[in-house]
Scaffold this motif. Structure first.
Motif, PDB file in Angstrom:
ATOM      1  N   UNK A 250       0.703  -1.159   0.030  1.00 36.78           N
ATOM      2  CA  UNK A 250       0.043  -0.014  -0.011  1.00 36.78           C
ATOM      3  C   UNK A 250       0.689   1.144   0.213  1.00 36.78           C
ATOM      4  N   UNK A 251       0.409   2.281  -0.683  1.00 36.27           N
ATOM      5  CA  UNK A 251       0.989   3.593  -0.784  1.00 36.27           C
ATOM      6  C   UNK A 251       0.296   4.671  -0.664  1.00 36.27           C
ATOM      7  N   UNK A 257      -9.266  10.889   5.359  1.00 31.25           N
ATOM      8  CA  UNK A 257     -10.028  10.439   6.747  1.00 31.25           C
ATOM      9  C   UNK A 257     -10.817   9.250   6.316  1.00 31.25           C
ATOM     10  N   UNK A 258     -10.510   8.271   7.230  1.00 35.25           N
ATOM     11  CA  UNK A 258     -11.250   6.857   7.277  1.00 35.25           C
ATOM     12  C   UNK A 258     -12.747   7.235   7.399  1.00 35.25           C
ATOM     13  N   UNK A 259     -13.324   7.997   8.094  1.00 34.82           N
ATOM     14  CA  UNK A 259     -14.680   8.428   8.461  1.00 34.82           C
ATOM     15  C   UNK A 259     -15.417   9.260   7.538  1.00 34.82           C
ATOM     16  N   UNK A 260     -14.625   9.393   6.152  1.00 31.57           N
ATOM     17  CA  UNK A 260     -15.385  10.249   5.165  1.00 31.57           C
ATOM     18  C   UNK A 260     -15.395   9.413   3.740  1.00 31.57           C
ATOM     19  N   UNK A 261     -16.776   9.153   2.985  1.00 32.86           N
ATOM     20  CA  UNK A 261     -16.629   8.290   2.105  1.00 32.86           C
ATOM     21  C   UNK A 261     -15.650   8.474   1.155  1.00 32.86           C
ATOM     22  N   UNK A 262     -14.908   7.066   0.513  1.00 37.03           N
ATOM     23  CA  UNK A 262     -13.736   6.885   0.004  1.00 37.03           C
ATOM     24  C   UNK A 262     -14.187   5.905  -1.113  1.00 37.03           C
ATOM     25  N   UNK A 263     -13.843   6.002  -2.397  1.00 37.01           N
ATOM     26  CA  UNK A 263     -14.348   5.327  -3.509  1.00 37.01           C
ATOM     27  C   UNK A 263     -12.929   4.394  -3.655  1.00 37.01           C
ATOM     28  N   UNK A 264     -13.206   3.120  -3.432  1.00 33.47           N
ATOM     29  CA  UNK A 264     -12.099   1.972  -3.826  1.00 33.47           C
ATOM     30  C   UNK A 264     -12.310   1.491  -5.280  1.00 33.47           C
ATOM     31  N   UNK A 276      -3.858 -14.918  -7.675  1.00 35.03           N
ATOM     32  CA  UNK A 276      -4.608 -13.706  -8.688  1.00 35.03           C
ATOM     33  C   UNK A 276      -3.938 -12.607  -8.251  1.00 35.03           C
ATOM     34  N   UNK A 277      -3.700 -11.545  -8.715  1.00 31.65           N
ATOM     35  CA  UNK A 277      -3.244 -10.232  -8.512  1.00 31.65           C
ATOM     36  C   UNK A 277      -4.335  -9.273  -8.850  1.00 31.65           C
ATOM     37  N   UNK A 278      -4.501  -8.332  -7.720  1.00 33.64           N
ATOM     38  CA  UNK A 278      -5.514  -7.223  -7.751  1.00 33.64           C
ATOM     39  C   UNK A 278      -4.863  -5.880  -7.548  1.00 33.64           C
ATOM     40  N   UNK A 279      -5.408  -4.911  -8.053  1.00 31.60           N
ATOM     41  CA  UNK A 279      -4.899  -3.537  -7.926  1.00 31.60           C
ATOM     42  C   UNK A 279      -5.942  -2.579  -7.483  1.00 31.60           C
ATOM     43  N   UNK A 280      -5.556  -1.672  -6.314  1.00 35.01           N
ATOM     44  CA  UNK A 280      -6.637  -0.599  -6.242  1.00 35.01           C
ATOM     45  C   UNK A 280      -6.343   0.605  -6.159  1.00 35.01           C
ATOM     46  N   UNK A 281      -7.071   1.608  -6.281  1.00 35.57           N
ATOM     47  CA  UNK A 281      -7.027   3.084  -6.298  1.00 35.57           C
ATOM     48  C   UNK A 281      -8.109   3.522  -5.355  1.00 35.57           C
ATOM     49  N   UNK A 282      -7.639   4.391  -4.264  1.00 32.86           N
ATOM     50  CA  UNK A 282      -8.619   5.098  -3.487  1.00 32.86           C
ATOM     51  C   UNK A 282      -8.764   6.275  -3.506  1.00 32.86           C
ATOM     52  N   UNK A 288      -9.545  13.435  -5.195  1.00 28.84           N
ATOM     53  CA  UNK A 288      -8.259  13.281  -4.776  1.00 28.84           C
ATOM     54  C   UNK A 288      -7.818  11.746  -4.689  1.00 28.84           C
ATOM     55  N   UNK A 289      -6.719  11.183  -5.604  1.00 25.11           N
ATOM     56  CA  UNK A 289      -6.201   9.866  -5.324  1.00 25.11           C
ATOM     57  C   UNK A 289      -5.424   9.830  -3.937  1.00 25.11           C
ATOM     58  N   UNK A 290      -6.044   9.200  -3.004  1.00 27.17           N
ATOM     59  CA  UNK A 290      -5.357   9.307  -1.535  1.00 27.17           C
ATOM     60  C   UNK A 290      -4.400   7.819  -1.364  1.00 27.17           C
ATOM     61  N   UNK A 291      -4.598   6.944  -2.266  1.00 32.18           N
ATOM     62  CA  UNK A 291      -3.859   5.707  -2.137  1.00 32.18           C
ATOM     63  C   UNK A 291      -3.826   4.717  -3.066  1.00 32.18           C
ATOM     64  N   UNK A 292      -2.752   3.850  -3.329  1.00 32.53           N
ATOM     65  CA  UNK A 292      -2.753   2.873  -4.202  1.00 32.53           C
ATOM     66  C   UNK A 292      -2.490   1.320  -3.279  1.00 32.53           C
TER      67      UNK A 292
END
Length: 326
Positions: A250-251, A257-264, A276-282, A288-292
């Protein structure tokens, strides 16, 4: 959209499911290892229907242990961990933190999560002082439904008389809302290697940026292997299926904030050799892209006639289990 109040099948779940997260992130200092000099911490594990410790919990607790040993101004920016053994939810976990480096701008820590003298997770994480620099990001998908318009897990599974469905509905600290058709009890026949969910804690979380990043690591493990299952038309309750996280990276890019809606937003580029390999963008709600995130998982799926028959019978049973009692 919410279908209204759904009655719990059990009454021993917490009133606020996010209290589960607060308790597991509150580690207890346990001194220093006499042989290695590593700082030790112990953490709490809530009851879990499968008897195994949720991987996101162990990662988040390992991060909290590392955070406790680093200057408060430095924020976590990356984590790489290997799940080595399944954790037993009935046994305590000890977290041993080794200081690898404290430089002018970066700090690095290694954390071993240990049960009965054996490592269940080995993790390295890095911290950085705040600094300005180049800035760009991949754009957030457009046309995504608002989370308020989507059913919660309890809306969908709360009436099911099954311990795992009940746990997912009432004991998960995060409100998870699927944009794509959920695959907990039925496969998605579209067979696309993507998945998308909104997520946030049920109530406000106090704490600094690092605590919210640890909480986000906790949630990042929930649905990340679903693009693989969706691609092959498989649900989580497929008879005989065996799924386990092997590693997790994870980067963190920007504050969130974890208590506000985030799109994964998730996708799987490959599956082979029972892995299997999975990638995610949060993304934050304002784009704003907050994490990969990246994770490889072991997925073994029996394919013989016996399991196909069991799958059909189980599907009929689950449809009946979801009906309200008269």
């Amino acid at each position: 959209m919410s279908t209204g109040k759904v009655h719990k099948g059990r009454n021993d779940f917490p009133e606020d499911p996010t209290d589960v997260l607060r308790s597991v992130l509150d580690l207890t200092p346990a001194g220093e290892d006499a042989a290695t000099g590593e700082l030790l911490f112990t953490g709490e594990t809530p009851p879990q229907a499968r008897g195994r410790v949720f991987g996101g919990q162990v990662m988040a607790q390992s991060l909290m242990a590392a955070i406790s040993t680093v200057d408060g101004e430095r924020a976590i920016h990356s984590m790489h961990g290997y799940f080595l053994r399944p954790g037993n939810a009935l046994l305590p976990i000890t977290f041993a933190v080794e200081t690898l480096r404290d430089g002018r701008s970066f700090s690095a820590r290694r954390v071993q999560a240990i049960q009965e003298g054996k490592t269940i997770l080995s993790l390295i994480t890095s911290f950085q002082d705040p600094v300005s620099g180049l800035d760009h990001q991949s754009p957030m998908p457009t046309g995504v439904p608002d989370p308020e318009s989507l059913p919660s897990t309890s809306d969908r599974l709360g009436r099911m008389r099954h311990p795992i469905a009940q746990e997912w509905s009432w004991a998960r600290p995060f409100d998870i809302r699927h944009v794509d058709p959920p695959i907990e009890i039925a496969p998605d026949r579209s067979e696309v290697a993507t998945n998308m969910v909104w997520m946030k804690t049920f109530s406000a979380m106090e704490g600094n940026a690092n605590l919210h990043r640890a909480a986000l690591a906790y949630a990042s493990d929930y649905t990340l292997l679903e693009p693989i299952l969706r691609r092959h038309g498989i649900s989580w309750v497929r008879p005989g299926i065996s799924v386990a996280s092997l590693d997790h990276a994870m980067w963190w890019h920007r504050p969130a904030r974890a208590d506000e809606w985030l799109l994964y937003v998730q996708s799987s580029p490959s599956a082979q050799g029972a892995r299997g390999l999975s990638n995610g963008r949060i993304y934050s709600r304002d784009g704003e892209l907050v994490a990969s995130v990246a994770q490889e998982g072991m997925i073994r799926v029996p394919g013989d006639l016996q399991y196909r028959v069991k799958n059909s019978v189980q599907s009929l049973f689950l449809k009946g289990a979801g009906r309200p009692r008269r």
